[in-house]
Design an enzyme around this catalytic site. Structure first.
Site, PDB file in Angstrom:
ATOM      1  N   ASP A  44      26.256 -43.057  24.897  1.00 53.27           N
ATOM      2  CA  ASP A  44      27.547 -42.805  25.663  1.00 53.27           C
ATOM      3  C   ASP A  44      27.496 -42.534  27.321  1.00 53.27           C
ATOM      4  O   ASP A  44      28.336 -43.090  27.987  1.00 53.27           O
ATOM      5  CB  ASP A  44      28.879 -41.502  24.824  1.00 53.27           C
ATOM      6  CG  ASP A  44      27.928 -40.492  24.475  1.00 53.27           C
ATOM      7  OD1 ASP A  44      26.925 -40.070  26.050  1.00 53.27           O
ATOM      8  OD2 ASP A  44      28.734 -39.167  24.897  1.00 53.27           O
ATOM      9  N   GLU A 114      23.910 -34.381  20.391  1.00 52.69           N
ATOM     10  CA  GLU A 114      24.078 -33.575  21.945  1.00 52.69           C
ATOM     11  C   GLU A 114      24.338 -31.808  20.948  1.00 52.69           C
ATOM     12  O   GLU A 114      24.905 -31.552  20.542  1.00 52.69           O
ATOM     13  CB  GLU A 114      25.363 -33.528  22.589  1.00 52.69           C
ATOM     14  CG  GLU A 114      24.177 -34.709  23.184  1.00 52.69           C
ATOM     15  CD  GLU A 114      25.632 -34.729  24.424  1.00 52.69           C
ATOM     16  OE1 GLU A 114      26.267 -34.411  25.337  1.00 52.69           O
ATOM     17  OE2 GLU A 114      25.432 -36.450  25.502  1.00 52.69           O
ATOM     18  N   GLU A 180      16.310 -33.713  28.251  1.00 52.44           N
ATOM     19  CA  GLU A 180      17.400 -34.004  29.298  1.00 52.44           C
ATOM     20  C   GLU A 180      17.758 -33.392  30.697  1.00 52.44           C
ATOM     21  O   GLU A 180      18.362 -32.167  30.027  1.00 52.44           O
ATOM     22  CB  GLU A 180      18.355 -34.717  29.386  1.00 52.44           C
ATOM     23  CG  GLU A 180      19.428 -35.673  30.754  1.00 52.44           C
ATOM     24  CD  GLU A 180      20.522 -36.316  30.648  1.00 52.44           C
ATOM     25  OE1 GLU A 180      20.464 -36.369  29.436  1.00 52.44           O
ATOM     26  OE2 GLU A 180      20.968 -36.741  31.472  1.00 52.44           O
TER      27      GLU A 180
HETATM   28  O1  KIV Z   1      23.696 -41.682  26.803  1.00 53.45           O
HETATM   29  C1  KIV Z   1      22.562 -41.572  27.492  1.00 53.45           C
HETATM   30  O2  KIV Z   1      22.444 -42.584  28.228  1.00 53.45           O
HETATM   31  C2  KIV Z   1      22.086 -40.571  26.690  1.00 53.45           C
HETATM   32  C3  KIV Z   1      20.552 -40.776  28.275  1.00 53.45           C
HETATM   33  C4  KIV Z   1      20.324 -40.336  29.051  1.00 53.45           C
HETATM   34  C5  KIV Z   1      19.656 -40.133  26.700  1.00 53.45           C
HETATM   35  O3  KIV Z   1      22.151 -39.881  26.167  1.00 53.45           O
END
Ligand code: KIV
Length: 280
Positions: A44, A114, A180
């Site tokens: 996202d 998440e 992250e």
């Molecule tokens: O949305 C995204 O690109 C992500 C990555 C940074 C892991 O969640």
């Protein structure tokens, strides 16, 4: 045949580091897939790098679906993971409905959620229903308004919370876990406690794999590069120079030439003009 989550686990078991990259469209998916990248993430983050928002928060499920479909069409080998966007997995029922759309309509092979212990029951229910789940803890961009975009888990209590989060997501049946913006030693400690692979972004070299954002890697913007990213190309500069050349050539009449044009028999053209204008 696409790579499966079982093969992803085998990579980790064999000690082979796992590369993952984001992709948001047909062309980028095709390039990464043909390069042999086993995991593609329709992140996202497209809210920022493709749609121009300041965070991932405004991204909708319909927008994600649009991009996921293109990435699935562009890839044949890679396992495509699709992010469930902000507030689309707040309950098991909602998460099932959202995952159903991304798997059935877009055709991704896994979803990413998440969150840690609070999201684990939802992840567990999805896994129970046959939906491969990738977790994501540490800095979770959908919570940017709460966390700020900064390294997570620096203090002992916060680090302990992240370890518990990681264990909860693994216990829920996730096949991999994104870490992250986590201090490298903590990410290594989490990695060594988990059976499933960790995929780091800003989490050091001790993770089982790494994920990078397409636009960061290729320098598709000139003004910003997150500290955790490495720029492998400077495409924005090259593209800007190329577009300037193109625009100048159009203005000067140097583009197109005969090479980019097709010809037509002069008599046929005269015949067509006569049909329009009337015979002389
Ligand atoms: O949305 C995204 O690109 C992500 C990555 C940074 C892991 O969640």
């Amino acid at each position: 045949m696409r790579i499966t989550i079982l093969e992803v686990q085998k990579l980790k078991n064999r000690g082979e580091r796992i590369p993952m990259v984001t992709a948001y469209d047909y062309t980028s998916a095709q390039i990464a897939d043909r390069a042999g990248v086993p995991l593609l993430l329709v992140g996202d983050s497209l809210g920022m790098v493709v749609l121009g928002h300041t965070s991932t928060v405004p991204v909708t499920l319909d927008e994600m679906l649009h991009h996921m479909k293109a990435v699935v069409r562009g890839s044949q080998r890679a396992l495509v993971v699709g992010d469930l966007p902000f507030l689309t997995y707040t309950t098991c029922e909602q998460a099932i409905a959202s995952a159903c759309r991304v798997m059935q309509e877009a055709g991704v092979q896994a979803v990413k959620l998440e969150g840690g212990t609070s999201v684990a029951p939802i992840a567990a229910r999805l896994v129970e229903l046959g939906i491969p789940v990738m977790g994501h803890i540490g800095f979770t961009p959908q919570a940017v308004n709460q966390l700020g975009a900064r390294v997570q888990g620096r203090a002992a209590a916060a680090a302990a919370r992240l370890i518990r989060d990681a264990l909860a997501i693994e216990a829920a049946g996730a096949f991999a876990l994104v870490l992250e913006l986590v201090p490298a030693p903590l990410a290594s400690a989490i990695t060594s406690r988990l059976r499933i692979p960790t995929i780091g972004i800003g989490a050091g070299a001790g993770c089982a794999g790494q994920v990078q954002v397409w636009h960061d890697m290729f320098g598709l913007y000139t003004d910003f590069l997150p500290r955790h990213a490495r720029r492998y190309l400077s495409l924005a500069e090259q593209m800007s120079a190329a577009i300037t050349t193109y625009a100048n050539e159009v203005r000067e009449g140097a583009f197109p030439t005969a090479e980019q044009s097709s010809t037509m028999d002069a008599a046929t053209l005269q015949e067509a003009l006569a049909l329009v204008d009337g015979a002389p």
